[in-house]
Scaffold this active site. Structure first.
Site, PDB file in Angstrom:
ATOM      1  N   MET A  27       9.690  52.106 -55.590  1.00 35.52           N
ATOM      2  CA  MET A  27      10.595  51.504 -56.575  1.00 35.52           C
ATOM      3  C   MET A  27      12.048  51.833 -56.217  1.00 35.52           C
ATOM      4  O   MET A  27      12.941  51.726 -57.067  1.00 35.52           O
ATOM      5  CB  MET A  27      10.252  51.986 -57.980  1.00 35.52           C
ATOM      6  CG  MET A  27       8.831  51.579 -58.402  1.00 35.52           C
ATOM      7  SD  MET A  27       8.570  51.535 -60.170  1.00 35.52           S
ATOM      8  CE  MET A  27       8.897  53.240 -60.601  1.00 35.52           C
ATOM      9  N   GLY A  28      12.284  52.241 -54.980  1.00 36.41           N
ATOM     10  CA  GLY A  28      13.659  52.527 -54.550  1.00 36.41           C
ATOM     11  C   GLY A  28      14.137  53.888 -55.009  1.00 36.41           C
ATOM     12  O   GLY A  28      13.334  54.743 -55.360  1.00 36.41           O
ATOM     13  N   GLY A  33      10.771  62.525 -50.288  1.00 35.21           N
ATOM     14  CA  GLY A  33       9.347  62.216 -50.468  1.00 35.21           C
ATOM     15  C   GLY A  33       9.011  60.846 -49.902  1.00 35.21           C
ATOM     16  O   GLY A  33       8.018  60.683 -49.166  1.00 35.21           O
ATOM     17  N   HIS A  34       9.838  59.853 -50.222  1.00 38.47           N
ATOM     18  CA  HIS A  34       9.629  58.513 -49.663  1.00 38.47           C
ATOM     19  C   HIS A  34       9.753  58.540 -48.131  1.00 38.47           C
ATOM     20  O   HIS A  34       8.993  57.877 -47.430  1.00 38.47           O
ATOM     21  CB  HIS A  34      10.667  57.544 -50.230  1.00 38.47           C
ATOM     22  CG  HIS A  34      10.618  57.346 -51.714  1.00 38.47           C
ATOM     23  ND1 HIS A  34      11.624  57.774 -52.546  1.00 38.47           N
ATOM     24  CD2 HIS A  34       9.689  56.774 -52.523  1.00 38.47           C
ATOM     25  CE1 HIS A  34      11.329  57.457 -53.801  1.00 38.47           C
ATOM     26  NE2 HIS A  34      10.152  56.861 -53.818  1.00 38.47           N
ATOM     27  N   GLN A 145       0.624  61.765 -52.890  1.00 38.95           N
ATOM     28  CA  GLN A 145      -0.265  62.564 -53.750  1.00 38.95           C
ATOM     29  C   GLN A 145       0.468  62.977 -55.035  1.00 38.95           C
ATOM     30  O   GLN A 145      -0.147  63.309 -56.039  1.00 38.95           O
ATOM     31  CB  GLN A 145      -0.723  63.794 -52.953  1.00 38.95           C
ATOM     32  CG  GLN A 145      -1.577  64.809 -53.685  1.00 38.95           C
ATOM     33  CD  GLN A 145      -2.957  64.271 -54.032  1.00 38.95           C
ATOM     34  OE1 GLN A 145      -3.491  63.408 -53.335  1.00 38.95           O
ATOM     35  NE2 GLN A 145      -3.539  64.774 -55.121  1.00 38.95           N
ATOM     36  N   LYS A 146       1.798  62.900 -55.018  1.00 34.17           N
ATOM     37  CA  LYS A 146       2.604  63.199 -56.202  1.00 34.17           C
ATOM     38  C   LYS A 146       2.112  62.409 -57.420  1.00 34.17           C
ATOM     39  O   LYS A 146       2.073  62.904 -58.533  1.00 34.17           O
ATOM     40  CB  LYS A 146       4.074  62.871 -55.898  1.00 34.17           C
ATOM     41  CG  LYS A 146       4.986  62.660 -57.086  1.00 34.17           C
ATOM     42  CD  LYS A 146       5.420  63.955 -57.690  1.00 34.17           C
ATOM     43  CE  LYS A 146       6.561  63.847 -58.667  1.00 34.17           C
ATOM     44  NZ  LYS A 146       6.578  62.723 -59.551  1.00 34.17           N
ATOM     45  N   ASP A 147       1.747  61.141 -57.178  1.00 34.47           N
ATOM     46  CA  ASP A 147       1.182  60.303 -58.240  1.00 34.47           C
ATOM     47  C   ASP A 147      -0.327  60.231 -58.007  1.00 34.47           C
ATOM     48  O   ASP A 147      -0.859  59.218 -57.557  1.00 34.47           O
ATOM     49  CB  ASP A 147       1.838  58.922 -58.214  1.00 34.47           C
ATOM     50  CG  ASP A 147       3.329  59.010 -58.464  1.00 34.47           C
ATOM     51  OD1 ASP A 147       3.724  59.088 -59.633  1.00 34.47           O
ATOM     52  OD2 ASP A 147       4.104  59.052 -57.481  1.00 34.47           O
ATOM     53  N   SER A 183      12.508  60.294 -58.128  1.00 34.18           N
ATOM     54  CA  SER A 183      13.714  59.498 -58.393  1.00 34.18           C
ATOM     55  C   SER A 183      14.295  59.859 -59.756  1.00 34.18           C
ATOM     56  O   SER A 183      15.491  59.721 -59.980  1.00 34.18           O
ATOM     57  CB  SER A 183      13.372  58.008 -58.351  1.00 34.18           C
ATOM     58  OG  SER A 183      12.791  57.679 -57.102  1.00 34.18           O
ATOM     59  N   ARG A 184      13.440  60.305 -60.672  1.00 36.16           N
ATOM     60  CA  ARG A 184      13.907  60.625 -62.025  1.00 36.16           C
ATOM     61  C   ARG A 184      14.596  61.990 -62.105  1.00 36.16           C
ATOM     62  O   ARG A 184      15.203  62.294 -63.131  1.00 36.16           O
ATOM     63  CB  ARG A 184      12.738  60.577 -63.017  1.00 36.16           C
ATOM     64  CG  ARG A 184      12.207  59.164 -63.257  1.00 36.16           C
ATOM     65  CD  ARG A 184      11.132  59.128 -64.331  1.00 36.16           C
ATOM     66  NE  ARG A 184      10.775  57.778 -64.727  1.00 36.16           N
ATOM     67  CZ  ARG A 184       9.722  57.089 -64.268  1.00 36.16           C
ATOM     68  NH1 ARG A 184       8.920  57.652 -63.384  1.00 36.16           N
ATOM     69  NH2 ARG A 184       9.475  55.859 -64.684  1.00 36.16           N
TER      70      ARG A 184
HETATM   71  P1  AMP Z   1       8.107  55.590 -56.592  1.00 35.57           P
HETATM   72  O1  AMP Z   1       9.278  54.997 -55.863  1.00 35.57           O
HETATM   73  O2  AMP Z   1       8.453  56.789 -57.403  1.00 35.57           O
HETATM   74  O3  AMP Z   1       7.271  54.569 -57.286  1.00 35.57           O
HETATM   75  O4  AMP Z   1       7.177  56.190 -55.454  1.00 35.57           O
HETATM   76  C1  AMP Z   1       6.820  55.453 -54.301  1.00 35.57           C
HETATM   77  C2  AMP Z   1       5.837  56.260 -53.514  1.00 35.57           C
HETATM   78  O5  AMP Z   1       6.425  57.512 -53.158  1.00 35.57           O
HETATM   79  C3  AMP Z   1       4.565  56.607 -54.308  1.00 35.57           C
HETATM   80  O6  AMP Z   1       3.441  56.481 -53.447  1.00 35.57           O
HETATM   81  C4  AMP Z   1       4.807  58.024 -54.717  1.00 35.57           C
HETATM   82  O7  AMP Z   1       3.612  58.758 -54.915  1.00 35.57           O
HETATM   83  C5  AMP Z   1       5.568  58.567 -53.524  1.00 35.57           C
HETATM   84  N1  AMP Z   1       6.324  59.762 -53.871  1.00 35.57           N
HETATM   85  C6  AMP Z   1       7.161  59.932 -54.924  1.00 35.57           C
HETATM   86  N2  AMP Z   1       7.634  61.201 -54.964  1.00 35.57           N
HETATM   87  C7  AMP Z   1       7.076  61.847 -53.913  1.00 35.57           C
HETATM   88  C8  AMP Z   1       7.146  63.183 -53.397  1.00 35.57           C
HETATM   89  N3  AMP Z   1       7.904  64.118 -53.979  1.00 35.57           N
HETATM   90  N4  AMP Z   1       6.419  63.485 -52.293  1.00 35.57           N
HETATM   91  C9  AMP Z   1       5.649  62.546 -51.684  1.00 35.57           C
HETATM   92  N5  AMP Z   1       5.546  61.276 -52.107  1.00 35.57           N
HETATM   93  C10 AMP Z   1       6.235  60.931 -53.210  1.00 35.57           C
END
Ligand code: AMP
Length: 277
Positions: A27-28, A33-34, A145-147, A183-184
């Site tokens: 989601m940008g 992590g991304h 794995q975070k989610d 991101s939050r």
């Molecule tokens: P999001 O942009 O938050 O929807 O996340 C996009 C992808 O990045 C999802 O597969 C998340 O699980 C992963 N993600 C988010 N935060 C982390 C993190 N701290 N470490 C590893 N992957 C992450």
């Protein structure tokens, strides 16, 4: 090769190569992590596609869709540095026809734990992920794995709907003090951030124990120390594949998952615990 930015499905079709493709849905507001997901993808396929789409379908009416961070230019720079081939960043109008009818239902597993706290979230998430799979046609897709429940639900969808896509789960990237990158996190004030550290500390304390009751008690004790500034949503110990809570006799891997509100920010985190050692 220069980074191609596809702003709609027509551009995406033109950009997709014939060889193996790895997709990283996001989601940008990209962070380290991304980036680790992108590197996993890079190692697995000739072409890496990163999607950037804040999916309205997976936010509840009172959630943070409108104030979710949007940092598109910085995200493109990150993708450029990481050697991403294509960024797919469609508009909501391009993704969802006004007269659309059909969507993915997550089933019972989508209504427990995180799904109980966020009704409809997993239906919306699976719907957009299936659409992204159909648009990008990846061989491999990488998720964090975070989610953990999201990852488990995607594996379930791939099995239940016979999708021919390899799903890779990548480890959670953390700040040096343990806070899981999100991101939050940028919403957190300095004092909130201190409170938020209780989440990863609680998980680490729980992971040192070997029976479900001890794992939960150790984690709970750390969360209690944080006081009323940490508004706990849930702390559960669940089966990694089904997210059903494990009973006291469970041995092997389990996921210790936590969600809490700190100020106006809702945070989630989890760790894999090895039981019955
Ligand atoms: P999001 O942009 O938050 O929807 O996340 C996009 C992808 O990045 C999802 O597969 C998340 O699980 C992963 N993600 C988010 N935060 C982390 C993190 N701290 N470490 C590893 N992957 C992450």
């Amino acid at each position: 090769m220069d980074l191609i930015v596809a702003r709609n499905r027509t551009d995406l079709l033109k950009a997709r190569g014939d060889g193996p493709v790895a997709l990283v849905p996001t989601m940008g507001a990209l962070h380290e992590g991304h980036r680790s997901l992108i590197r996993e993808a890079r190692a697995r396929a000739a072409q890496v596609v990163v999607s950037i789409f804040v999916n309205p379908l997976q936010f509840g009416p009172h959630e943070d869709f409108s104030r979710y961070p949007r940092t598109f230019d910085a995200d493109l720079e990150v993708c450029e540095v990481e050697g991403v081939d294509v960024v797919f960043a469609p508009s909501a109008e391009d993704m969802y026809a006004p007269d659309r009818q059909v969507s993915v239902r997550a089933g019972e597993m989508g209504r427990i734990v995180e799904g109980a706290a966020r009704p409809g979230h997993f239906d919306g998430m699976l719907t957009v992920v299936l659409k992204l799979f159909n648009l990008v046609r990846p061989d491999v897709a990488v998720f964090g794995q975070k989610d953990a429940q999201q990852l488990a639900m995607i594996r379930r969808m791939v099995a239940d709907l016979d999708l021919d896509i390899e799903i890779i789960g990548a480890p959670t990237v953390r700040e040096p003090d343990g806070l899981a990158l999100s991101s939050r996190n940028r919403y957190l004030s300095a004092p909130d951030r201190q409170v938020a550290l209780a989440l990863s500390r609680a998980l680490a304390a729980g992971a040192e124990r070997a029976t479900p009751s001890k794992v939960l008690a150790a984690a709970r004790a750390v969360l209690d120390e944080a006081g009323p500034a940490l508004d706990l949503d849930y702390l559960v110990l669940v089966d990694p594949a089904t997210f059903a809570e494990v009973d006291e006799s469970h041995s092997g891997a389990a996921v210790l998952a936590v969600a809490a509100r700190v100020g106006a920010t809702r945070l989630i985190d989890n760790v894999v615990v090895s039981l019955g050692r």
